[in-house]
Design a protein around this motif. Structure first.
Motif, PDB file in Angstrom:
ATOM      1  N   VAL A  47       0.839  -1.204   0.000  1.00 38.09           N
ATOM      2  CA  VAL A  47       0.000   0.000   0.000  1.00 38.09           C
ATOM      3  C   VAL A  47       0.871   1.250   0.000  1.00 38.09           C
ATOM      4  CG1 VAL A  47      -1.671   1.326   1.359  1.00 38.09           C
ATOM      5  CG2 VAL A  47      -1.999  -1.136   1.032  1.00 38.09           C
ATOM      6  N   GLU A  48       1.866   1.298   0.858  1.00 35.10           N
ATOM      7  CA  GLU A  48       2.739   2.477   0.909  1.00 35.10           C
ATOM      8  C   GLU A  48       3.435   2.692  -0.429  1.00 35.10           C
ATOM      9  OE1 GLU A  48       3.878   2.604   5.652  1.00 35.10           O
ATOM     10  OE2 GLU A  48       5.235   1.554   4.290  1.00 35.10           O
ATOM     11  N   THR A  49       3.928   1.625  -1.019  1.00 34.76           N
ATOM     12  CA  THR A  49       4.637   1.736  -2.295  1.00 34.76           C
ATOM     13  C   THR A  49       3.689   2.177  -3.411  1.00 34.76           C
ATOM     14  OG1 THR A  49       6.156  -0.006  -1.577  1.00 34.76           O
ATOM     15  CG2 THR A  49       6.096   0.495  -3.945  1.00 34.76           C
ATOM     16  N   ALA A  50       2.529   1.568  -3.483  1.00 35.10           N
ATOM     17  CA  ALA A  50       1.567   1.941  -4.530  1.00 35.10           C
ATOM     18  C   ALA A  50       1.199   3.418  -4.428  1.00 35.10           C
ATOM     19  CB  ALA A  50       0.314   1.070  -4.422  1.00 35.10           C
ATOM     20  N   PHE A  51       0.990   3.910  -3.218  1.00 32.52           N
ATOM     21  CA  PHE A  51       0.575   5.303  -3.084  1.00 32.52           C
ATOM     22  C   PHE A  51       1.708   6.292  -3.320  1.00 32.52           C
ATOM     23  CE2 PHE A  51      -3.413   3.835  -0.961  1.00 32.52           C
ATOM     24  CZ  PHE A  51      -4.266   4.454  -1.858  1.00 32.52           C
ATOM     25  N   LYS A  57       0.909  -3.114  -9.611  1.00 28.13           N
ATOM     26  CA  LYS A  57       0.405  -2.474 -10.833  1.00 28.13           C
ATOM     27  C   LYS A  57      -1.103  -2.212 -10.718  1.00 28.13           C
ATOM     28  CE  LYS A  57       0.055  -3.041 -15.811  1.00 28.13           C
ATOM     29  NZ  LYS A  57       0.389  -3.855 -16.981  1.00 28.13           N
ATOM     30  N   GLY A  58      -1.846  -3.187 -10.211  1.00 38.47           N
ATOM     31  CA  GLY A  58      -3.290  -3.030 -10.081  1.00 38.47           C
ATOM     32  C   GLY A  58      -3.681  -1.914  -9.127  1.00 38.47           C
ATOM     33  N   GLU A 110      -9.187  -2.468  -4.060  1.00 38.06           N
ATOM     34  CA  GLU A 110     -10.421  -1.751  -3.711  1.00 38.06           C
ATOM     35  C   GLU A 110     -10.175  -0.794  -2.532  1.00 38.06           C
ATOM     36  OE1 GLU A 110     -14.516  -0.632  -3.960  1.00 38.06           O
ATOM     37  OE2 GLU A 110     -12.961  -1.248  -5.363  1.00 38.06           O
ATOM     38  N   ALA A 111      -9.380  -1.205  -1.561  1.00 42.59           N
ATOM     39  CA  ALA A 111      -9.055  -0.308  -0.442  1.00 42.59           C
ATOM     40  C   ALA A 111      -8.305   0.923  -0.944  1.00 42.59           C
ATOM     41  CB  ALA A 111      -8.232  -1.048   0.607  1.00 42.59           C
ATOM     42  N   CYS A 112      -7.377   0.722  -1.864  1.00 46.34           N
ATOM     43  CA  CYS A 112      -6.621   1.844  -2.429  1.00 46.34           C
ATOM     44  C   CYS A 112      -7.521   2.751  -3.263  1.00 46.34           C
ATOM     45  CB  CYS A 112      -5.449   1.334  -3.256  1.00 46.34           C
ATOM     46  SG  CYS A 112      -4.136   0.565  -2.276  1.00 46.34           S
TER      47      CYS A 112
END
Length: 187
Positions: A56-60, A100-101, A121-123
């Protein structure tokens, strides 16, 4: 939902933002707090799962990065590429499809259904809360949103997005905003 856990310092976020600080420039405080707000919301939706925290941290951190690195208005795919390249380069071991998603679908209007659904979905919901400054709660309590916004002030982040739309579209704010919407909104 219960009260939200607010972490004022997330070392991974700081570490991941550092190499891009010069490119983000004066927009860094706003972008940094946008990342913190959305990570906080997403982690709340995920029950503060330690297993998903790095993802989550990396995606954001990476999801909007190409606005600055590539000056791209359709920034999802270039942001995905940078995140996936850094994941491989630094050996983080994050699931590339989930990473990626989480980036690709974070502007999806309707609920995401498919692989890695829980985290994506949370992101998605977390970003929508922040994108509209809490007007759409996405199941998050108003008190939680107010607490997160107080902990991580906007610092002009939403204004920076409008400026970038204009600057990266050679002077046309309206044209830039249309390109942004066409390039990032998913159904």
């Amino acid at each position: 939902m219960a009260g939200i856990v607010i972490q004022q310092n997330r070392p991974r976020i700081e570490e991941l933002l550092a190499p891009y600080a010069a490119q983000i420039g004066d927009d860094l405080p706003g972008y940094r707090n946008h990342v913190y707000r959305t990570v906080t919301y997403a982690m709340h939706f995920l029950g503060n799962s330690a297993e998903l925290e790095q993802l989550v941290e990396t995606a954001f951190v990476y999801r909007d990065i190409a606005l600055w690195t590539d000056r791209a208005l359709a920034y999802l795919e270039p942001s995905e590429e940078i995140a996936l390249a850094d994941n491989a380069k630094y050996g983080w071991g994050l699931d590339p499809d989930a990473l990626k998603g989480a980036i690709h679908w974070h502007h999806k209007i309707t609920a995401y259904r498919g692989p890695h659904e829980e985290v994506i979905e949370a992101c998605r919901k977390a970003d929508w809360i922040d994108a509209n400054k809490g007007m759409l709660h996405m199941g998050m309590s108003k008190a939680n949103i107010e607490a997160v916004e107080a902990a991580f002030p906007n610092h002009g982040f939403h204004d920076a997005l409008i400026r970038l739309a204009k600057d990266n579209n050679v002077g046309s704010t309206v044209g830039g905003l249309i390109k942004v919407v066409m390039g990032i909104i998913k159904w």
